[in-house]
Every structure is written in structure tokens, then in C-alpha cells.
Design a protein around this motif. Structure first.
Motif, PDB file in Angstrom:
ATOM      1  N   PRO A 172       0.817  -1.219   0.000  1.00 56.16           N
ATOM      2  CA  PRO A 172       0.000   0.000   0.000  1.00 56.16           C
ATOM      3  C   PRO A 172       0.851   1.268   0.000  1.00 56.16           C
ATOM      4  O   PRO A 172       1.817   1.384   0.752  1.00 56.16           O
ATOM      5  CB  PRO A 172      -0.799  -0.124   1.309  1.00 56.16           C
ATOM      6  CG  PRO A 172      -0.801  -1.584   1.631  1.00 56.16           C
ATOM      7  CD  PRO A 172       0.516  -2.107   1.135  1.00 56.16           C
ATOM      8  N   ASP A 173       0.496   2.219  -0.853  1.00 55.67           N
ATOM      9  CA  ASP A 173       1.137   3.547  -0.899  1.00 55.67           C
ATOM     10  C   ASP A 173       2.645   3.455  -1.069  1.00 55.67           C
ATOM     11  O   ASP A 173       3.379   4.325  -0.587  1.00 55.67           O
ATOM     12  CB  ASP A 173       0.817   4.337   0.374  1.00 55.67           C
ATOM     13  CG  ASP A 173      -0.663   4.602   0.539  1.00 55.67           C
ATOM     14  OD1 ASP A 173      -1.305   4.992  -0.448  1.00 55.67           O
ATOM     15  OD2 ASP A 173      -1.184   4.397   1.657  1.00 55.67           O
ATOM     16  N   THR A 174       3.118   2.411  -1.737  1.00 51.44           N
ATOM     17  CA  THR A 174       4.553   2.173  -1.851  1.00 51.44           C
ATOM     18  C   THR A 174       4.933   1.925  -3.307  1.00 51.44           C
ATOM     19  O   THR A 174       4.262   1.164  -4.012  1.00 51.44           O
ATOM     20  CB  THR A 174       4.973   0.948  -1.017  1.00 51.44           C
ATOM     21  OG1 THR A 174       4.566   1.140   0.332  1.00 51.44           O
ATOM     22  CG2 THR A 174       6.480   0.752  -1.059  1.00 51.44           C
ATOM     23  N   ARG A 175       6.018   2.563  -3.742  1.00 46.12           N
ATOM     24  CA  ARG A 175       6.560   2.319  -5.073  1.00 46.12           C
ATOM     25  C   ARG A 175       8.024   1.905  -4.942  1.00 46.12           C
ATOM     26  O   ARG A 175       8.856   2.685  -4.474  1.00 46.12           O
ATOM     27  CB  ARG A 175       6.442   3.570  -5.938  1.00 46.12           C
ATOM     28  CG  ARG A 175       6.985   3.401  -7.365  1.00 46.12           C
ATOM     29  CD  ARG A 175       6.513   4.534  -8.264  1.00 46.12           C
ATOM     30  NE  ARG A 175       6.989   5.835  -7.804  1.00 46.12           N
ATOM     31  CZ  ARG A 175       8.123   6.415  -8.242  1.00 46.12           C
ATOM     32  NH1 ARG A 175       8.907   5.797  -9.110  1.00 46.12           N
ATOM     33  NH2 ARG A 175       8.454   7.609  -7.787  1.00 46.12           N
ATOM     34  N   ILE A 176       8.318   0.662  -5.293  1.00 50.17           N
ATOM     35  CA  ILE A 176       9.697   0.189  -5.287  1.00 50.17           C
ATOM     36  C   ILE A 176      10.357   0.674  -6.580  1.00 50.17           C
ATOM     37  O   ILE A 176       9.920   0.321  -7.684  1.00 50.17           O
ATOM     38  CB  ILE A 176       9.766  -1.347  -5.207  1.00 50.17           C
ATOM     39  CG1 ILE A 176       9.015  -1.858  -3.971  1.00 50.17           C
ATOM     40  CG2 ILE A 176      11.216  -1.812  -5.186  1.00 50.17           C
ATOM     41  CD1 ILE A 176       9.581  -1.402  -2.660  1.00 50.17           C
ATOM     42  N   THR A 177      11.370   1.487  -6.462  1.00 50.56           N
ATOM     43  CA  THR A 177      12.012   2.058  -7.650  1.00 50.56           C
ATOM     44  C   THR A 177      13.150   1.204  -8.177  1.00 50.56           C
ATOM     45  O   THR A 177      13.480   1.277  -9.362  1.00 50.56           O
ATOM     46  CB  THR A 177      12.535   3.469  -7.344  1.00 50.56           C
ATOM     47  OG1 THR A 177      13.442   3.410  -6.234  1.00 50.56           O
ATOM     48  CG2 THR A 177      11.380   4.403  -6.977  1.00 50.56           C
ATOM     49  N   SER A 178      13.757   0.384  -7.333  1.00 53.00           N
ATOM     50  CA  SER A 178      14.828  -0.505  -7.792  1.00 53.00           C
ATOM     51  C   SER A 178      15.083  -1.575  -6.754  1.00 53.00           C
ATOM     52  O   SER A 178      14.831  -1.373  -5.557  1.00 53.00           O
ATOM     53  CB  SER A 178      16.122   0.271  -8.066  1.00 53.00           C
ATOM     54  OG  SER A 178      16.644   0.823  -6.870  1.00 53.00           O
ATOM     55  N   SER A 179      15.565  -2.712  -7.225  1.00 55.39           N
ATOM     56  CA  SER A 179      16.014  -3.782  -6.327  1.00 55.39           C
ATOM     57  C   SER A 179      17.097  -4.550  -7.053  1.00 55.39           C
ATOM     58  O   SER A 179      16.898  -5.004  -8.181  1.00 55.39           O
ATOM     59  CB  SER A 179      14.846  -4.702  -5.937  1.00 55.39           C
ATOM     60  OG  SER A 179      14.217  -5.250  -7.078  1.00 55.39           O
ATOM     61  N   GLU A 180      18.259  -4.669  -6.430  1.00 57.40           N
ATOM     62  CA  GLU A 180      19.396  -5.295  -7.095  1.00 57.40           C
ATOM     63  C   GLU A 180      20.315  -5.969  -6.080  1.00 57.40           C
ATOM     64  O   GLU A 180      20.409  -5.545  -4.933  1.00 57.40           O
ATOM     65  CB  GLU A 180      20.198  -4.254  -7.880  1.00 57.40           C
ATOM     66  CG  GLU A 180      20.727  -3.117  -7.005  1.00 57.40           C
ATOM     67  CD  GLU A 180      21.522  -2.083  -7.798  1.00 57.40           C
ATOM     68  OE1 GLU A 180      21.879  -2.376  -8.946  1.00 57.40           O
ATOM     69  OE2 GLU A 180      21.781  -0.998  -7.246  1.00 57.40           O
ATOM     70  N   LEU A 181      20.976  -7.024  -6.544  1.00 59.50           N
ATOM     71  CA  LEU A 181      21.945  -7.709  -5.707  1.00 59.50           C
ATOM     72  C   LEU A 181      23.248  -6.936  -5.673  1.00 59.50           C
ATOM     73  O   LEU A 181      23.717  -6.425  -6.699  1.00 59.50           O
ATOM     74  CB  LEU A 181      22.188  -9.121  -6.228  1.00 59.50           C
ATOM     75  CG  LEU A 181      21.052 -10.132  -5.983  1.00 59.50           C
ATOM     76  CD1 LEU A 181      21.310 -11.409  -6.767  1.00 59.50           C
ATOM     77  CD2 LEU A 181      20.924 -10.438  -4.490  1.00 59.50           C
ATOM     78  N   VAL A 182      23.842  -6.841  -4.495  1.00 56.62           N
ATOM     79  CA  VAL A 182      25.125  -6.162  -4.311  1.00 56.62           C
ATOM     80  C   VAL A 182      26.112  -7.199  -3.769  1.00 56.62           C
ATOM     81  O   VAL A 182      25.842  -7.859  -2.764  1.00 56.62           O
ATOM     82  CB  VAL A 182      24.998  -4.989  -3.320  1.00 56.62           C
ATOM     83  CG1 VAL A 182      26.362  -4.327  -3.100  1.00 56.62           C
ATOM     84  CG2 VAL A 182      23.974  -3.972  -3.823  1.00 56.62           C
ATOM     85  N   ALA A 183      27.222  -7.341  -4.467  1.00 56.57           N
ATOM     86  CA  ALA A 183      28.219  -8.325  -4.043  1.00 56.57           C
ATOM     87  C   ALA A 183      28.893  -7.893  -2.749  1.00 56.57           C
ATOM     88  O   ALA A 183      28.924  -6.698  -2.402  1.00 56.57           O
ATOM     89  CB  ALA A 183      29.268  -8.508  -5.136  1.00 56.57           C
ATOM     90  N   ALA A 184      29.416  -8.854  -2.010  1.00 59.05           N
ATOM     91  CA  ALA A 184      30.176  -8.532  -0.799  1.00 59.05           C
ATOM     92  C   ALA A 184      31.346  -7.627  -1.148  1.00 59.05           C
ATOM     93  O   ALA A 184      32.001  -7.800  -2.180  1.00 59.05           O
ATOM     94  CB  ALA A 184      30.683  -9.809  -0.147  1.00 59.05           C
ATOM     95  N   GLY A 185      31.590  -6.634  -0.298  1.00 60.56           N
ATOM     96  CA  GLY A 185      32.683  -5.708  -0.576  1.00 60.56           C
ATOM     97  C   GLY A 185      32.612  -4.486   0.306  1.00 60.56           C
ATOM     98  O   GLY A 185      31.757  -4.376   1.183  1.00 60.56           O
TER      99      GLY A 185
END
Length: 576
Positions: A58-71
Motif C-alpha cells: 500500500p502507498d509504496t513504489r519500489i524504484t529498484s532492487s538489485e543484488l550487491v556483491a560482498a565488498g
């Protein structure tokens, strides 16, 4: 029937608990009266890159989701090796402000580790918020060595409902409320639902932590959202922030009395007390109070005893000639005595607590909050956030921050933090502060725990205010508040870090151990950041070991030397 547990696997009914209390000599531990929350269980990330397209909240827009490698992740010059994780960014409650026509939303990011410990950490950010800082979970102590993400938490960071770290969002009534408390209330269920989608289960345990305004957010959550959080960690909390900000303007007025004019004919506040003069005061405090804890080590642990031992008027030399850093003028002493006592109105009523004399007054951060912040931070915050109705942009820009501070009246302007006006239906004092801060009954009764820490030489938020709060909590809970809430004072530390202090510590892991295992922290070990530290504290006295450690004690106990052993080691001190 509601059940109570002594361990996660051994339920104890209320009747059995009462029988145990009445059995024998009736000396059963008080902790039996409180629920013991079960420990979180780990899980592995199941979804990431598809969250933006598949998740409907509700009332939420996910603009991006991505995997980030360890570092490595670097935040404010401190580099941390982060584990592999999913980085999710989004916005909630997007809208246009009806008053100023500006665009508003609650921006956020979440970092969800591949190997999750089953816990959610709401990283409450500081200052005016206004930017989504890296959700690393660095929530306690300077240059933290074990941020929440590294410990395996799923971490949330937000801008608290406005997209710039400036006070002008105070023109918008809803943005005021979001900054005060509603952003936390809006974000919390969203974050838990997002975690469930990413891991296949909701968090077993939820924590909120931060320092400064982040500490205020945590304090407010302990009151308003106690059902949502199992552990609360509040550092240098500005839970009386509107009063503290107005006190900053009052300080500027006091320092102006002993300042010399600057290039623009306005008082140059930094001339009121020079770095050399603050160092003189700090040295004299050490000379008078160092040995009160049993060790002559250049550190004052017994700060309360020091307040009656140290006397600004007699222990600091008075100038008979020109100021040269070796003395203070009578006028300077008068101003400083007033500032350390705190502001009062014309009726003699205290408007905000003062602060303690501590060697940390020589810290650069202490001077920043006294000389620079009133004009650059507090004036705008008071004008737009803590005054109702807020200032107009035209009126504020027609003057300078310092002029605003000089013109602020503790008689007629200070009460405006308690006012309402038109669309501004909730006073700033109400939306910024925890309701009935001394009543933590909801948190206590569900088995949640709270840890608070405060630098003794905080230049903006009074440590006395926090100590007084703890005293009220104890009184309100029959002297048994240590069962669920504990305060740790940090000698020498300025606002959240810095000063001549052992200011590097981790309170998040001890909080988890208390919440989930019932291991109440009697002390927390703090490290000095000398040569060889990840981020060196240049303000440590040369006489200190680079690796000095000290126990931070549960207020009102003080770290006292045992009489033998290395004075550079925490093991040579006990909390008494």
C-alpha cells in the motif's frame, strides 16, 4: 491464558510464576515477572531483483532492487566490509504539499543480507533527515566496527518524509508530522512486509536505533510504537529537541555579550571563548576531578561528584590583563556559568537543562554546537519546524541565521512550540517528543528492552535532560526500570562521538542479547580510537594509551578503579 517464559522453550504460566514468587523466602528474580522473548532464527534471501515488479504494498513504489556483491562500503570516511545483500529503494505516500506546492514522499532504502539473522533494524537517521543515507546500520559509537548489516540485520534507512536536509519542509503540515513520528509508523509495517517477501518469513525480532535526532526517533518509537519494536537503542537523544533548539539560540545571545564584532558587524561568537580557553577549562576540570574515581588517568568518570568539586569561578584563573588562553575574564565566567546552568525565563523558570562541566568541553564538536550551529542549523529549525505558525520564506531570507538567533525571545517566541494554527493542528512539542516519556509500560510488559547512551560533554542535547528522564522512568516504574531500560553515560564524549573519550563501542549486540537471551548488560566496553584505529580520534590526550578501554556503566553507577591493574584497561575498573 497469557503465558510467560523463562526461556524460549520452557513456558511458565502466570499462576506458576506467581507461585514461584511466593515460594520459599519470596526472593525470586524480578525478571520472572516480565516475558522473555524468543531468539530470532536465520534465513536465506529468496527474492531480490524481482521485488520491484512483483511486490505490491500500500502507498509504496519500489524504484529498484538489485543484488550487491560482498565488498567495501564507505560512509563518512569509515570503510566497512559488507556482506552480499539485496539493495531495495523506494518511496511511500507520494504527494504534493497543499501549502508550498512542493513534492513530498517518504524515501527509503533497505539492505537485505544474503545470510540473514532473522532481525529487522530500523536505522533512524540524524539531523533534519532529508536524505536516504546508506542503510549500513552504523547506529552506536564512533567508527563502528560491527554495523547492523555486518551482524546480519535487514536494515532500513529513510529521509523521514522530505527530500532535502533543510528545514523548509516545515511549511507542510504533514511533513512536520512525518519528521516527528509518522514516517516511522508508516515505514515499519512496509519494511516488515518487504522482508517477508524477500525471505519467506517476517522478522522474528525488530529493533530501532540511532543517535541525535535518530536517538529522538528511537525514544519516540519506544513510546508510540512499542508494539512494533522489541529493542530500542537511543544515542545522545534529542527527545526534547524543540526546547534544545531554542536553548541554542539563547546560548548565542549569551556568547554575544563577550564576543567581538565580525566583518559584517555581527558578533563573531567564536571569539567568546577560544579553543585555548576551552582547553584551559578542560584541564582545570581534570585537575580537580580526575582522581574522584580512584585513578589519576586524565579522565573524569564521576561526573556528578565533579559538579560540586569543580568551581568555575575559583578553579580557573581570572584575567588581570589581556586574554592569552591562561585565564578567563569575569564576564566570560558569568556567561559560561549561565550557559552551563541552562536558560531561564524572566520568572526564573528553567526552560531546558544545562550541561555538566566535563573535560570534553575542549572538544571541537562542543564548540561547533555552541558557536556555529545556532546560526546555521537551529535558527532555521526553530523558524520552520518548532514555531507555529512557521516563518515565511520571505521573512526568513530577509535576515541572517545569526540575526534570527539574536532576535529570538524566550518570553514570547519560546511558547510558540506549544501552539497550533490553522492547518498546523498539532504543536511541535507534541509531534516531536515521546508522549509521557517516563511511562514505558507497553514496552516493558511485552518483554522489549531499551538501551540509551549519552556523551557527558554533548554540546547540544543536555545529558542532564537524559539523566533526569532516567530518574523519572525509575520513579514511574517503582525503582525497577533496570529490568527493561538502562542508561549509559560516556565520559568526555561530545555529540554522538569525539572529545577526549573512549567513544567506540557496540550497543546493538548487547541489546540483542538482552532482548533475546535475557542477558542484561551491566556494562559495555568502550575503546579509545588511538593510533592504529580505523578512524583515529585526534583529540585523545597524548598521555593515553592508543588502545585504552573503559567500562560504560549503567546509570547512576560510575566506573571506579579497583586499586590495582593497568589503568588503560577496562578490566581494572568496576561499576559502583
Amino acid at each position: 491464558m497469557k503465558t510467560f517464559t523463562t526461556t524460549p522453550t520452557r513456558p511458565l504460566t502466570l499462576a506458576a510464576a506467581m507461585a514461584a514468587l511466593l515460594a520459599g523466602c519470596g526472593t525470586a528474580p524480578r525478571a520472572l515477572l516480565l516475558p522473555q522473548l524468543a531468539a530470532a532464527t536465520p534465513a536465506t534471501l529468496q527474492a531480490c531483483s524481482n521485488l520491484a515488479s512483483s511486490l505490491a504494498l500500500p502507498d509504496t513504489r519500489i524504484t529498484s532492487s538489485e543484488l550487491v556483491a560482498a565488498g567495501p562500503i564507505t560512509v563518512q570516511g569509515n570503510t566497512t566490509q559488507a556482506p552480499a545483500h539485496c539493495l531495495v529503494k523506494g518511496k511511500m505516500k507520494e504527494r504534493t504539499g497543499p501549502v508550498d506546492g512542493a513534492s513530498y514522499a517518504i524515501g527509503f532504502e533497505m539492505r537485505l543480507p544474503q545470510n540473514w539473522n532473522g532481525r529487522f533494524l530500523h536505522q533512524a537517521n540524524g539531523g533534519l533527515d532529508g536524505s536516504v543515507v546508506t542503510a549500513l546500520g552504523a547506529v552506536s559509537g564512533a567508527a563502528p566496527v560491527a554495523p547492523g548489516l555486518v551482524q546480519g540485520f535487514a536494515v532500513l534507512s529513510s529521509d523521514a518524509g522530505h527530500a532535502a536536509p533543510t528545514p523548509f519542509f516545515g511549511l507542510d503540515p504533514q511533513a512536520r508530522l512525518d519528521y516527528g513520528y509518522q514516517a516511522v509508523g508508516t515505514l515499519t509495517p512496509m519494511a516488515k512486509n518487504l522482508i517477508k517477501s524477500a525471505y519467506g518469513k517476517a522478522p522474528d525480532r525488530s529493533y530501532i536505533a540511532g543517535c541525535s535526532n535518530g536517538g529522538r526517533h528511537a525514544m519516540v518509537a519506544a513510546s508510540r510504537y512499542a508494539e512494533q519494536y522489541d529493542g530500542v537503542l537511543a544515542g545522545n537523544p534529542g527527545f526534547s529537541l524543540p526546547k534544545a533548539a531554542t536553548a541554542q539560540l539563547w546560548k548565542a545571545q549569551q556568547y554575544a555579550k563577550v564576543s567581538t564584532p565580525g566583518a559584517n558587524s555581527q558578533p563573531d561568537l567564536s571569539t567568546a571563548v577560544t579553543p585555548a580557553e576551552f582547553k584551559l577549562i578542560g584541564n582545570q576540570i581534570v585537575a580537580r576531578c580526575d582522581a574522584l574515581d580512584g585513578a589519576t588517568d586524565g579522565q573524569v568518570n564521576d561526573v556528578k561528584a565533579c559538579q560540586t568539586t569543580f568551581n568555575l569561578q575559583t578553579d580557573v584563573p581570572s584575567c588581570t590583563g589581556a586574554r592569552d588562553g591562561s585565564c578567563l575574564t569575569p564576564a566570560q565566567k558569568t556567561v559560561l556559568a549561565s550557559i552551563f546552568a541552562g536558560p531561564k525565563n524572566s520568572k526564573g523558570e528553567a526552560l531546558y537543562p544545562g550541561t555538566w562541566f566535563d573535560p570534553g568541553v575542549a572538544g571541537r564538536n562542543f564548540a561547533f554546537w555552541h558557536f556555529n550551529a545556532p546560526a546555521t542549523r537551529d535558527a532555521g529549525a526553530v523558524a520552520f519546524l518548532f514555531t507555529t505558525p512557521p516563518s515565511t520564506m520571505e521573512a526568513f531570507k530577509a535576515t541572517t541565521g545569526l540575526q534570527f538567533a539574536m532576535n529570538f525571545s524566550m518570553e514570547t517566541d519560546y511558547p510558540k512550540m506549544f501552539a497550533t494554527s490553522g492547518p498546523y493542528a498539532e504543536p511541535s512539542w507534541s509531534y516531536m517528543t515521546p508522549p509521557n516519556a517516563a511511562d514505558l509500560g507497553t514496552l516493558k510488559n511485552r518483554g522489549a528492552k531499551m538501551m540509551v547512551y549519552h556523551g557527558v560533554a554533548d554540546g547540544v542535547f543536555s545529558p542532564i535532560d537524559t539523566a533526569n528522564w532516567m530518574d523519572r522512568v525509575q520513579a514511574n516504574h517503582g525503582g525497577k526500570a533496570d529490568d527493561f531500560a538502562r542508561l549509559f553515560l560516556v565520559p568526555g564524549m561530545n555529540h554522538c562521538s569525539g572529545g577526549p573519550a573512549a567513544d567506540q563501542f557496540d550497543m546493538l549486540a548487547p541489546l540483542v542479547a538482552w532482548v533475546e537471551q535475557g542477558k542484561a548488560p551491566d556494562s559495555v566496553t568502550a575503546n579509545a580510537r588511538g593510533a592504529g584505529a580505523k578512524v583515529v580520534n585526534a583529540e585523545l590526550p597524548a598521555s593515553w594509551s592508543a588502545n585504552r578501554t573503559r567500562p560504560l556503566c549503567v546509570y547512576p553507577k560510575v566506573a571506579r578503579y579497583n586499586g590495582t591493574g593497568d589503568v588503560e584497561s577496562a578490566s581494572s575498573f568496576s561499576c559502583k
